[in-house]
Design an enzyme around this catalytic site. Structure first.
Site, short mmCIF file in Angstrom:
data_model
loop_
_atom_site.label_atom_id
_atom_site.label_comp_id
_atom_site.label_asym_id
_atom_site.label_seq_id
_atom_site.Cartn_x
_atom_site.Cartn_y
_atom_site.Cartn_z
N CYS A 144 13.38 -13.79 -4.38
CA CYS A 144 12.58 -12.74 -3.73
C CYS A 144 12.06 -11.65 -4.67
O CYS A 144 11.15 -10.91 -4.31
CB CYS A 144 13.40 -12.11 -2.60
SG CYS A 144 15.09 -11.71 -3.07
N HIS A 233 11.13 -5.17 -1.96
CA HIS A 233 11.62 -5.13 -3.35
C HIS A 233 10.51 -4.56 -4.25
O HIS A 233 9.35 -4.96 -4.14
CB HIS A 233 11.94 -6.54 -3.84
CG HIS A 233 13.16 -7.16 -3.23
ND1 HIS A 233 13.97 -6.52 -2.32
CD2 HIS A 233 13.72 -8.39 -3.42
CE1 HIS A 233 14.98 -7.33 -1.98
NE2 HIS A 233 14.85 -8.47 -2.62
N ASN A 309 10.51 -8.60 0.94
CA ASN A 309 11.41 -9.64 0.45
C ASN A 309 11.66 -10.75 1.46
O ASN A 309 11.94 -11.89 1.10
CB ASN A 309 12.74 -9.03 0.01
CG ASN A 309 13.36 -8.12 1.05
OD1 ASN A 309 12.79 -7.07 1.37
ND2 ASN A 309 14.49 -8.51 1.61
P1 NAP Z 1 22.45 -15.99 4.52
O1 NAP Z 1 23.55 -15.09 4.85
O2 NAP Z 1 22.41 -16.52 3.12
O3 NAP Z 1 22.43 -17.27 5.50
C1 NAP Z 1 22.69 -17.11 6.83
C2 NAP Z 1 22.44 -18.41 7.58
O4 NAP Z 1 23.13 -19.51 7.01
C3 NAP Z 1 22.94 -18.27 9.02
O5 NAP Z 1 22.04 -18.95 9.87
C4 NAP Z 1 24.28 -18.98 8.98
O6 NAP Z 1 24.64 -19.52 10.22
C5 NAP Z 1 23.98 -20.10 8.00
N1 NAP Z 1 25.25 -20.57 7.40
C6 NAP Z 1 26.16 -19.85 6.76
N2 NAP Z 1 27.20 -20.64 6.38
C7 NAP Z 1 26.91 -21.89 6.82
C8 NAP Z 1 27.59 -23.13 6.77
N3 NAP Z 1 28.78 -23.27 6.17
N4 NAP Z 1 26.98 -24.20 7.33
C9 NAP Z 1 25.78 -24.09 7.94
N5 NAP Z 1 25.10 -22.93 8.05
C10 NAP Z 1 25.65 -21.84 7.48
O7 NAP Z 1 21.14 -15.23 4.92
P2 NAP Z 1 19.64 -14.96 4.42
O8 NAP Z 1 19.58 -13.65 3.76
O9 NAP Z 1 18.83 -15.22 5.62
O10 NAP Z 1 19.29 -16.01 3.26
C11 NAP Z 1 19.05 -17.37 3.47
C12 NAP Z 1 18.75 -18.05 2.13
O11 NAP Z 1 17.52 -17.52 1.61
C13 NAP Z 1 19.81 -17.80 1.04
O12 NAP Z 1 19.90 -18.93 0.21
C14 NAP Z 1 19.22 -16.63 0.27
O13 NAP Z 1 19.71 -16.56 -1.05
C15 NAP Z 1 17.74 -16.97 0.31
N6 NAP Z 1 16.83 -15.85 0.16
C16 NAP Z 1 17.04 -14.70 0.85
C17 NAP Z 1 16.13 -13.65 0.72
C18 NAP Z 1 16.30 -12.35 1.45
O14 NAP Z 1 15.49 -11.42 1.19
N7 NAP Z 1 17.28 -12.20 2.34
C19 NAP Z 1 15.02 -13.81 -0.09
C20 NAP Z 1 14.82 -15.02 -0.76
C21 NAP Z 1 15.73 -16.02 -0.62
P3 NAP Z 1 25.76 -18.82 11.18
O15 NAP Z 1 25.10 -17.66 11.84
O16 NAP Z 1 26.12 -19.91 12.12
O17 NAP Z 1 26.88 -18.43 10.27
#
Ligand code: NAP
Length: 331
Positions: A144, A233, A309
Site C-alpha cells: 500500500c 498513506h 491505502n
Molecule cells: P487482515 O487482518 O490481514 O485480514 C483479515 C481477513 O482475513 C478477515 O476476513 C479474516 O477473517 C481473514 N482471516 C484471518 N485469518 C484467517 C485464517 N486463518 N483463515 C482464513 N481467513 C482468515 O486485514 P486487511 O487489512 O483487510 O488485509 C488483508 C490483506 O491485504 C493482508 O495481506 C494485508 O497485508 C494486505 N493489504 C492491506 C492493506 C491495508 O491498507 N489494510 C493494504 C495493502 C495490502 P475472520 O474475520 O473470519 O477472522
C-alpha cells in the site's frame, strides 16, 4: 447484475475485503457473488459476523450472504484479502483449481512468475502469466505504500535515470487491519517501524519500474512510520537523478499524466496539499502528488505522494488488476 462477472472475496470481513465490497457494488463489470473468511466465520451471515468499518453502508445483498470457507468458493475470479501466511497456501490451491486470483497479500508479489501490477505503469508484466503452471493464475497488486511511490516515480523516468531515492512514509492505521495498532500505542504518537515494510517498498518499486528479471538499477533508502491517521498513506520522496532536473520539469511531467488520466494522478499546487483528511474520498483511486521542489543539488527533486491505502493501495488496486486481466484475456 446477471450480465456482470461474479467475483468471490476472500478475507471479506477485514478492512480490505470491506472496501472491495463497496467498490464492487458500483462496478460496471464485476459483482460480489461470494464472501469467504476464516473457519470461525464460515457458515455465519456476513451482516451478522462483520464489524463493518466502512464509511459507505454495507450493501443489503452482501449482508445476507453466508460466509464460505476459503476453498468453498466457486467463482472463477477471486479477490484475495487474506493475511500473507494464509495466502501462501490458499492462493496456489485455488489457482490449481482454475481460479484467477488477484491478491492483496505479499505472499506472491516477488514470485518470479507472478505479475506485480500497477496497470497504468507496467501492464506488459502480464506476460509473466504464460510462465505459470497452475490451471488458473495468480496476479498481485503492490504494497500500500509501494503503489504511491512507484506510481509517482514512473512518469519521472522520462526525465532521466535515477541514481538514488530517499523515502519517508507516514502510514495510516487502517493499513494495519482491524483492530490493528492498539490505541495506547498510536494516539498522539508516531511509531517508526512497520515489520517488513521497508524491504517491500524498496524491492517492489524496483521490480515494478524494471522487470522481474531486471529490477530498476537504483538505490532506494526507506524509513516507514505508523501515524495516527485513519486512512491515507503519505510518501515523501527525494529523487537523485543522474543529470540536472528542475521542479518545473517534474511538474510538467505530472501535469501531462494528470490531464491524460485524472483517475491515476492528481497534481496539487497549493503549498499545504495533498492531505489525507482533505483530499481523499472513500473510493479514491488517484495518486495525489504535490510539494514538488528542487533539492539542495541540481540533480535532486523532492515531492509528496499520497493516496487511499484501502483503495489505490489495496482493494481498488486488485480490482484494477482484475479489470486489466479481463481486458486482455476475457472473462
Ligand atoms: P487482515 O487482518 O490481514 O485480514 C483479515 C481477513 O482475513 C478477515 O476476513 C479474516 O477473517 C481473514 N482471516 C484471518 N485469518 C484467517 C485464517 N486463518 N483463515 C482464513 N481467513 C482468515 O486485514 P486487511 O487489512 O483487510 O488485509 C488483508 C490483506 O491485504 C493482508 O495481506 C494485508 O497485508 C494486505 N493489504 C492491506 C492493506 C491495508 O491498507 N489494510 C493494504 C495493502 C495490502 P475472520 O474475520 O473470519 O477472522
Amino acid at each position: 447484475m446477471n450480465n456482470k462477472i461474479p467475483v468471490a472475496i476472500l478475507g471479506a470481513t477485514g478492512p480490505v475485503g470491506q472496501k472491495a465490497i463497496t467498490l464492487l457494488a458500483s462496478h460496471p463489470l464485476f459483482y460480489v457473488a461470494e464472501v469467504a473468511a476464516s473457519e470461525g466465520s464460515a457458515g455465519q451471515t456476513y451482516g451478522e459476523r462483520v464489524q463493518w468499518r466502512n464509511e459507505i453502508p454495507l450493501p443489503e445483498n452482501v449482508a445476507k450472504m453466508t460466509i464460505k470457507p476459503l476453498l468453498g468458493v466457486t467463482s472463477k475470479f477471486i479477490i484475495s484479502a487474506l493475511p500473507t501466511e494464509i495466502a501462501l497456501t490458499t492462493e496456489p490451491e485455488l489457482a490449481k483449481k482454475g481460479h484467477i486470483v488477484c491478491s492483496n497479500a505479499a505472499a506472491f508479489r516477488m514470485h518470479a512468475e507472478v505479475p506485480l501490477l500497477i496497470p497504468e505503469v507496467n501492464l506488459s508484466h502480464l506476460s509473466l502469466l504464460s510462465k505459470q503452471n497452475w490451471t488458473g493464475k495468480i496476479l498481485t497488486n503492490p504494497n500500500c505504500s509501494t503503489v504511491f511511490l512507484a506510481g509517482a516515480l514512473a512518469p519521472l523516468l522520462a526525465l532521466g535515470s535515477f541514481e538514488h531515492i530517499n523515502v519517508v512514509t507516514l502510514q495510516a492505521i487502517s493499513g494495519a487491519g482491524y483492530p490493528g495498532v492498539p490505541s495506547f500505542d498510536i494516539l498522539g504518537n508516531i511509531i517508526p517501524h512497520i515489520g517488513g515494510e521497508e524491504d517491500k517498498i524498496r524491492l517492489e518499486t524496483k521490480r515494478i519500474l524494471g522487470t522481474a528479471e531486471n529490477p530498476l538499477q537504483c538505490g532506494i533508502t526507506v524509513h516507514v512510520h505508523r501515524v495516527p491517521v485513519l486512512h491515507g498513506h503519505t510518501v515523501a520522496a527525494h529523487v537523485h537523478f543522474s543529470k540536472p532536473v528542475t521542479a518545473d520539469d517534474v511538474t510538467q511531467c505530472f501535469n501531462v499524466i494528470a490531464e491524460k488520466d485524472p483517475n491515476f494522478i492528481k497534481l496539487h499546487t497549493a503549498h499545504d496539499r495533498p492531505q489525507p483528511l482533505r483530499d481523499l474520498d472513500p473510493h479514491d483511486m488517484r495518486i495525489h502528488v504535490g510539494r514538488i521542489k528542487q533539492g539542495d543539488s541540481p540533480n535532486t527533486i523532492g515531492f509528496i505522494s499520497m493516496g487511499h491505502n484501502l483503495v489505490r493501495g489495496a482493494a481498488g488496486a486488485a480490482i484494477a488488476v482484475l479489470d486489466a486481466y479481463v481486458a486482455k484475456f476475457g472473462a
